[in-house]
Write a protein that holds these residues in place. Structure first.
Motif, mmCIF file in Angstrom:
data_model
loop_
_atom_site.group_PDB
_atom_site.id
_atom_site.type_symbol
_atom_site.label_atom_id
_atom_site.label_comp_id
_atom_site.label_asym_id
_atom_site.label_seq_id
_atom_site.Cartn_x
_atom_site.Cartn_y
_atom_site.Cartn_z
ATOM 1 N N PRO A 1 -10.206 -13.292 -7.285
ATOM 2 C CA PRO A 1 -9.665 -13.735 -5.998
ATOM 3 C C PRO A 1 -9.023 -12.631 -5.163
ATOM 4 C CG PRO A 1 -8.149 -14.265 -7.746
ATOM 5 C CD PRO A 1 -9.326 -13.624 -8.397
ATOM 6 N N PHE A 2 -9.254 -11.387 -5.492
ATOM 7 C CA PHE A 2 -8.615 -10.303 -4.734
ATOM 8 C C PHE A 2 -9.645 -9.480 -3.982
ATOM 9 C CE2 PHE A 2 -5.917 -10.927 -8.526
ATOM 10 C CZ PHE A 2 -4.797 -11.392 -7.885
ATOM 11 N N ASP A 3 -10.731 -10.061 -3.533
ATOM 12 C CA ASP A 3 -11.755 -9.233 -2.897
ATOM 13 C C ASP A 3 -11.531 -9.130 -1.390
ATOM 14 O OD1 ASP A 3 -12.568 -11.715 -2.136
ATOM 15 O OD2 ASP A 3 -14.680 -11.198 -2.168
ATOM 16 N N LEU A 4 -10.266 -9.000 -1.011
ATOM 17 C CA LEU A 4 -9.956 -8.885 0.420
ATOM 18 C C LEU A 4 -10.683 -7.764 1.132
ATOM 19 C CD1 LEU A 4 -6.380 -9.616 -0.332
ATOM 20 C CD2 LEU A 4 -7.566 -10.778 1.469
ATOM 21 N N TYR B 1 -3.708 -11.802 2.354
ATOM 22 C CA TYR B 1 -3.261 -10.429 2.141
ATOM 23 C C TYR B 1 -1.788 -10.366 1.797
ATOM 24 C CZ TYR B 1 -3.100 -5.426 2.809
ATOM 25 O OH TYR B 1 -2.953 -4.095 2.613
ATOM 26 N N ASP B 2 -0.961 -11.176 2.492
ATOM 27 C CA ASP B 2 0.471 -11.106 2.209
ATOM 28 C C ASP B 2 0.771 -11.675 0.826
ATOM 29 O OD1 ASP B 2 -0.290 -13.602 3.234
ATOM 30 O OD2 ASP B 2 1.802 -14.148 3.509
ATOM 31 N N GLN B 3 -0.010 -12.704 0.415
ATOM 32 C CA GLN B 3 0.194 -13.241 -0.932
ATOM 33 C C GLN B 3 -0.139 -12.196 -1.982
ATOM 34 O OE1 GLN B 3 -2.526 -16.477 -0.568
ATOM 35 N NE2 GLN B 3 -0.896 -17.984 -0.371
ATOM 36 N N LEU B 4 -1.227 -11.462 -1.693
ATOM 37 C CA LEU B 4 -1.654 -10.416 -2.625
ATOM 38 C C LEU B 4 -0.561 -9.382 -2.828
ATOM 39 C CD1 LEU B 4 -4.524 -8.849 -3.608
ATOM 40 C CD2 LEU B 4 -3.866 -7.523 -1.665
ATOM 41 N N MET B 5 -0.014 -8.917 -1.707
ATOM 42 C CA MET B 5 1.028 -7.897 -1.793
ATOM 43 C C MET B 5 2.278 -8.477 -2.449
ATOM 44 S SD MET B 5 0.269 -4.999 -0.852
ATOM 45 C CE MET B 5 -1.249 -4.300 -0.350
ATOM 46 N N ASP B 6 2.563 -9.743 -2.130
ATOM 47 C CA ASP B 6 3.740 -10.392 -2.687
ATOM 48 C C ASP B 6 3.640 -10.469 -4.212
ATOM 49 O OD1 ASP B 6 6.152 -12.150 -2.069
ATOM 50 O OD2 ASP B 6 4.962 -13.393 -3.414
ATOM 51 N N GLY C 1 1.795 -8.648 -6.160
ATOM 52 C CA GLY C 1 1.825 -7.311 -6.751
ATOM 53 C C GLY C 1 3.216 -6.746 -6.826
ATOM 54 N N TRP C 2 3.914 -6.770 -5.702
ATOM 55 C CA TRP C 2 5.175 -6.036 -5.652
ATOM 56 C C TRP C 2 6.346 -6.867 -6.135
ATOM 57 C CZ3 TRP C 2 5.551 -0.953 -4.815
ATOM 58 C CH2 TRP C 2 4.460 -0.319 -4.227
ATOM 59 N N ARG C 3 6.349 -8.177 -5.787
ATOM 60 C CA ARG C 3 7.562 -8.953 -6.083
ATOM 61 C C ARG C 3 7.484 -9.767 -7.357
ATOM 62 N NH1 ARG C 3 8.660 -12.053 -1.092
ATOM 63 N NH2 ARG C 3 9.862 -13.287 -2.569
ATOM 64 N N ARG C 4 6.293 -9.910 -7.920
ATOM 65 C CA ARG C 4 6.218 -10.636 -9.181
ATOM 66 C C ARG C 4 5.905 -9.690 -10.335
ATOM 67 N NH1 ARG C 4 4.446 -15.982 -7.419
ATOM 68 N NH2 ARG C 4 5.680 -16.266 -5.556
ATOM 69 N N PHE C 5 4.802 -8.937 -10.174
ATOM 70 C CA PHE C 5 4.313 -8.201 -11.324
ATOM 71 C C PHE C 5 5.157 -6.986 -11.657
ATOM 72 C CE2 PHE C 5 -0.223 -9.904 -10.900
ATOM 73 C CZ PHE C 5 0.189 -11.034 -11.541
ATOM 74 N N ILE C 6 5.620 -6.271 -10.641
ATOM 75 C CA ILE C 6 6.390 -5.069 -10.953
ATOM 76 C C ILE C 6 7.696 -5.435 -11.660
ATOM 77 C CG2 ILE C 6 7.614 -3.101 -9.946
ATOM 78 C CD1 ILE C 6 5.292 -2.724 -8.105
ATOM 79 N N PRO C 7 8.467 -6.424 -11.145
ATOM 80 C CA PRO C 7 9.652 -6.813 -11.919
ATOM 81 C C PRO C 7 9.298 -7.331 -13.308
ATOM 82 C CG PRO C 7 9.754 -7.718 -9.730
ATOM 83 C CD PRO C 7 8.405 -7.136 -9.873
ATOM 84 N N ALA C 8 8.233 -8.136 -13.386
ATOM 85 C CA ALA C 8 7.865 -8.684 -14.696
ATOM 86 C C ALA C 8 7.530 -7.548 -15.660
ATOM 87 C CB ALA C 8 6.678 -9.618 -14.547
ATOM 88 N N ALA C 9 6.761 -6.570 -15.168
ATOM 89 C CA ALA C 9 6.381 -5.460 -16.039
ATOM 90 C C ALA C 9 7.612 -4.660 -16.447
ATOM 91 C CB ALA C 9 5.377 -4.565 -15.314
ATOM 92 N N LEU C 10 8.539 -4.475 -15.498
ATOM 93 C CA LEU C 10 9.755 -3.719 -15.816
ATOM 94 C C LEU C 10 10.567 -4.433 -16.885
ATOM 95 C CD1 LEU C 10 11.016 -2.396 -12.386
ATOM 96 C CD2 LEU C 10 10.438 -1.064 -14.399
ATOM 97 N N ILE C 11 10.724 -5.758 -16.712
ATOM 98 C CA ILE C 11 11.494 -6.519 -17.703
ATOM 99 C C ILE C 11 10.808 -6.412 -19.062
ATOM 100 C CG2 ILE C 11 12.194 -8.852 -18.370
ATOM 101 C CD1 ILE C 11 12.451 -9.400 -15.330
ATOM 102 N N ASN C 12 9.485 -6.500 -19.027
ATOM 103 C CA ASN C 12 8.728 -6.410 -20.268
ATOM 104 C C ASN C 12 8.979 -5.070 -20.963
ATOM 105 O OD1 ASN C 12 6.970 -7.417 -22.143
ATOM 106 N ND2 ASN C 12 5.179 -6.525 -21.150
ATOM 107 N N ILE C 13 9.006 -3.993 -20.155
ATOM 108 C CA ILE C 13 9.244 -2.672 -20.744
ATOM 109 C C ILE C 13 10.616 -2.642 -21.391
ATOM 110 C CG2 ILE C 13 9.636 -0.235 -20.231
ATOM 111 C CD1 ILE C 13 7.605 -0.481 -18.014
#
Lengths: 101, 171, 363, 186
Positions: free
Chosen positions: C235-238, C332-337, C339-351
């Motif tokens: 679903p990211f073939d923008l 597009y805004d959902q995609l960026m949202d 990426g930046w606001r869900r996955f990066i924090p999640a990945a950081l917490i995971n680390i």
């Protein structure tokens, strides 16, 4: 002939000079910026070479820092250029001759 | 007979210098995008030199950070700013001559110094260190912890600064 | 095979490396061709269609039962597709920036193929390790090369010199850069757990301690979704969203140059599938079967390992294709949202959590 | 008030994880997949083997028809040629010393009758206007050829493709009616 520290330093010096050349002769802010990047990279190369030939990893840590600082510098620099372009519609140093905006 | 690594060194060094030169003074095109692309090539060839120096981690980081992120940023800005005018402007020959002369003089001093200096006795094969990720990490988090932390603050400051600078109106 | 022993070690290394490179290149190219077929077939099945079932070379008529069956499966379709791409008119619009227009497709393909080099696609065949380059910084190399893939797309947009490709390429490169960060962060816990950046070591660790997908489910989910975004799949073939951007950065391309973009996309899918198999699903090992989870000198077992690897990879490829029909395209805004606001924090917490657990267990 | 405010309930946390959407998508696609692969439920018609059943009232290519006795119905009145909007029909009348009609009660039949299928727009006006019910829009739908000349159908081809078409045999009944009244019309 064995490649040694000196060879790397010469390459590094030449690369630095090329960067300098870009800064001196080009009039476009972005290309000047690229020249700066080249100079930073040249410094990195000599640091890595020193680190390798002096059996000391501190040089590589230094390079790691340099790369980080360069990334930050590029981000800020490009943001400045963009802001400048918005105000003046130019990224050419010769057009930026006033002291005040 | 020259060693394989030596041939690689000369090849890569030649490429680095050639691409570097084409970045700043491409005789065929003054398009900033072309400059940026040659800078990418310079960086990738430099990563090759790092590999020759056994700094694998740095080579990877070099490609990842410089070629992967920084240069894309450059390309973005160039493409969005629409710098067509740059290609039509003429370089001033006076600047060109004086600049080249200065740089040539600089190169002369540099080479003279480098050729005069005798490489240190330690610079011999055998005791060379590897740019191993684990060792580098240990060093980074033990001897260089404070600069590392300061650097992270610097990155944060840069981030905030960039967002502030590129905002259209600061209300 | 006697003569091999008379060769010097470096000659053997070069010989075997070249062999492996050719083999992997051939396999990846074939896999790309057949991935396209699988894509078409699975798409057809999900939409209650039949899919390609006509193409047949002349000799197939002489095969009694198996021939028509193969034709019905569309086994020969990739050849026809390839031939079609080669023979079509290669049209270059006169307003494009020629050099960039020409090199962009090549730049897209090369990184995709280069990432495959560090992936251990089997244990050993005889005494030879089944990986082209057994690097200590394997995963960093992969990320470095993957990050170069952006240039192909940026240059395609810039070189095409028209609006839709440009918008597509801007979107795509922003998307790729954004998702590289969570992708890179999501694998850090794996290195914390396994204690090495070498992909072979990670597989060995998984053979002994169980698959990473069970230990790091969050990392797996983030990596999987980031992989979808990195390969520009739905679903990211923008970048190529045909309903709004005509065709994104491949609008102006035709013939073999267009085929190269597709080749790059599918090769990227293959590379990320292989990466997921290696990092999260135990690579060439199978749990509960000792013979299949330890390297062995037997050629048969070696081949079995390669088979296991490819089977796992194929499953991921089918997942890639399946998801295309499961989800609508994100905005597009959902995609960026995400990426930046869900996955990066999640990945950081995971680390952080993983680091704490590892440090706690370590002492 | 023509506008209606739709109350959008805020998504719950579970919904915001995209999981329900993904699962329902998986369900739908998996159902279609199994339907196609294991039960062979396809919506596709595999064309050359399977043919489309043309619905009643379909307007295909116009062909000439013969009556039950195998005689040409067309009497070369040229109405269709006249009415044809794209001028696809060209009729060559038999002329003064041409062959007579091959059925009773008809004066003449066309010497040549051509329809250019590349010009024909399948409007059905020729069928509408024909007083003899000699031309009918058939149900052919894959009309192709390799040259322009090939696509101009002549009389023989049109008759062959058209076959016989019963319909009302106008003149026959007229004849019978006239005979019954003992008034000879022609």
């Amino acid at each position: 002939m064995n490649v040694g520290l000196q060879h790397y330093l010469i390459v590094s010096g030449l690369l630095f000079s090329i960067g300098l050349l870009g800064v001196v002769i080009r009039r476009n802010l972005i290309v000047i910026f690229m020249g700066l990047e080249l100079m930073l990279n040249a410094a990195n190369l000599s640091l890595v070479a020193f680190s390798r030939y002096n059996s000391n990893l501190d040089g590589q840590v230094m390079v790691f820092f340099t790369i980080t600082v360069a990334a930050a510098e590029v981000a800020v620099g490009l943001a400045l250029i963009v802001a400048l372009y918005r105000k003046r519609q130019t990224a050419h140093v010769e057009d930026l001759i006033t002291l005040k905006f | 007979m020259p060693q394989f690594t030596d041939i690689l060194f000369f090849g890569l060094a030649g490429l680095v210098l050639l691409f570097g030169f084409l970045t700043v003074a491409n005789p065929f095109s003054r398009n900033p995008v072309t400059s940026a692309m040659f800078l990418v090539l310079t960086i990738v060839s430099l990563a090759g030199l790092y590999v020759l120096l056994h700094a694998f981690f740095l080579a990877a980081v070099q490609v990842l950070v410089y070629a992967g992120a920084v240069m894309v940023l450059f390309l973005f800005v160039i493409m969005l700013l629409d710098l067509k005018e740059e290609e039509h402007r003429r370089l001033k020959s006076g600047i060109l001559a004086v600049g080249s002369l200065a740089v040539v003089a600089f190169v002369g001093i540099l080479l003279a110094t480098l050729l005069k200096a005798k490489p240190a006795a330690s610079a011999v094969a055998g005791r060379l260190v590897e740019g191993d990720t684990a060792k580098l990490g240990t060093l980074l988090f033990e001897n260089w912890l404070l600069p590392f932390e300061i650097l992270s603050v610097l990155l944060l400051v840069a981030m905030v600064g960039v967002i502030l600078l590129t905002k259209k109106d600061l209300k | 095979m006697e003569f091999l022993q008379y060769l010097s070690p470096s000659t053997q290394f070069v010989l075997f490396s070249a062999l492996k490179i050719f083999a992997v290149f051939g396999v990846v190219m074939t896999a790309v061709a057949y991935a396209v077929l699988v894509e078409r077939k699975v798409s057809a099945w999900i939409q209650n269609r039949v899919g390609p079932n006509r193409t047949a070379p002349f000799f197939i008529n002489y095969l009694p039962v198996i021939g028509p069956f193969l034709v019905r499966l569309g086994i020969f379709q990739p050849m026809a597709d390839g031939l079609k791409f080669l023979l079509k008119e290669d049209f270059t619009p006169n307003y494009v920036r020629k050099v960039y227009f020409w090199i962009a497709p090549a730049i897209t393909v090369i990184p995709a193929l280069m990432t495959v080099a560090v992936i251990p696609f089997g244990s050993t065949l005889g005494t030879e390790k089944m990986v082209i380059a057994d690097l200590n910084v394997g995963i960093l190399y992969t990320f470095g090369i993957v990050s170069l893939g952006v240039y192909g797309i940026v240059l395609a947009g810039y070189g095409s010199n028209s609006k839709y490709p440009f918008l597509g390429s801007i979107r795509s490169s922003a998307q790729m850069i954004s998702y590289e960060i969570p992708m890179g962060m999501s694998v850090i816990p794996i290195f914390l757990v396994a204690g090495s950046l070498n992909l072979g070591d990670i597989i060995r660790y998984q053979a002994e301690h169980g698959w990473m997908i069970l230990k790091q489910p969050v990392a797996f989910v983030i990596f999987l979704i980031a992989a979808f975004a990195e390969t520009n799949r739905l679903p990211f073939d923008l970048p190529e969203s045909e309903s709004e951007l005509v065709g994104g950065y491949h609008t102006e391309y035709s013939s073999m140059k267009l085929a190269l973009f597709f080749l790059g996309e599918y090769a990227n899918m293959i590379a990320s599938s292989a990466m997921m198999v290696t990092l999260f699903c135990g690579g060439w090992t199978l749990p509960f079967v000792t013979a299949l989870s330890t390297p062995s000198s037997s050629i048969l077992i070696g081949l079995l390992h390669i088979g296991v690897f490819f089977a796992k990879m194929a499953l991921f490829m089918i997942l890639f294709i399946w998801v295309r029909w499961m989800l609508p395209r994100f905005r597009y805004d959902q995609l960026m949202d995400i990426g930046w606001r869900r996955f990066i924090p999640a990945a950081l917490i995971n680390i952080v959590v993983t680091a704490l657990v590892v440090a706690f267990l370590h002492d | 008030m023509s506008t209606k405010v739709v109350a959008r309930a805020p998504l719950t946390f579970y919904e915001r994880t995209y999981l329900p959407t993904i699962l329902s998508g998986l369900k739908v696609t998996a159902k279609h997949f199994t339907d196609t692969v294991f039960r062979g439920k396809t919506v596709t018609m595999e064309y050359p083997e399977e043919r489309w059943v043309v619905p009643e009232g379909y307007r295909g290519a116009p062909y000439l028809v013969k009556d039950q006795e195998g005689a040409i119905k067309c009497v070369s009145c040229q109405l269709c040629e006249f009415v044809c909007p794209p001028k696809a029909i060209r009729i060559t009348p038999p002329g003064a010393d041409g062959a007579p009609a091959d059925r009773t009660n008809a004066e003449k039949m066309p010497k040549e009758f051509e329809i250019n299928m590349l010009r024909c727009i399948f409007c059905g006006m020729c069928q509408e206007v024909c007083p003899e019910e000699a031309i009918f829009l058939q149900k052919d739908y894959s009309l192709t050829g390799e040259s322009r000349a090939e696509m101009i159908f002549d009389k023989a081809k049109l008759l062959k493709l058209g076959g016989t078409h019963g319909g009302v045999q106008k003149w026959k009944h007229k004849l019978e009616g006239a005979k019954a009244q003992e008034v000879f019309p022609v």
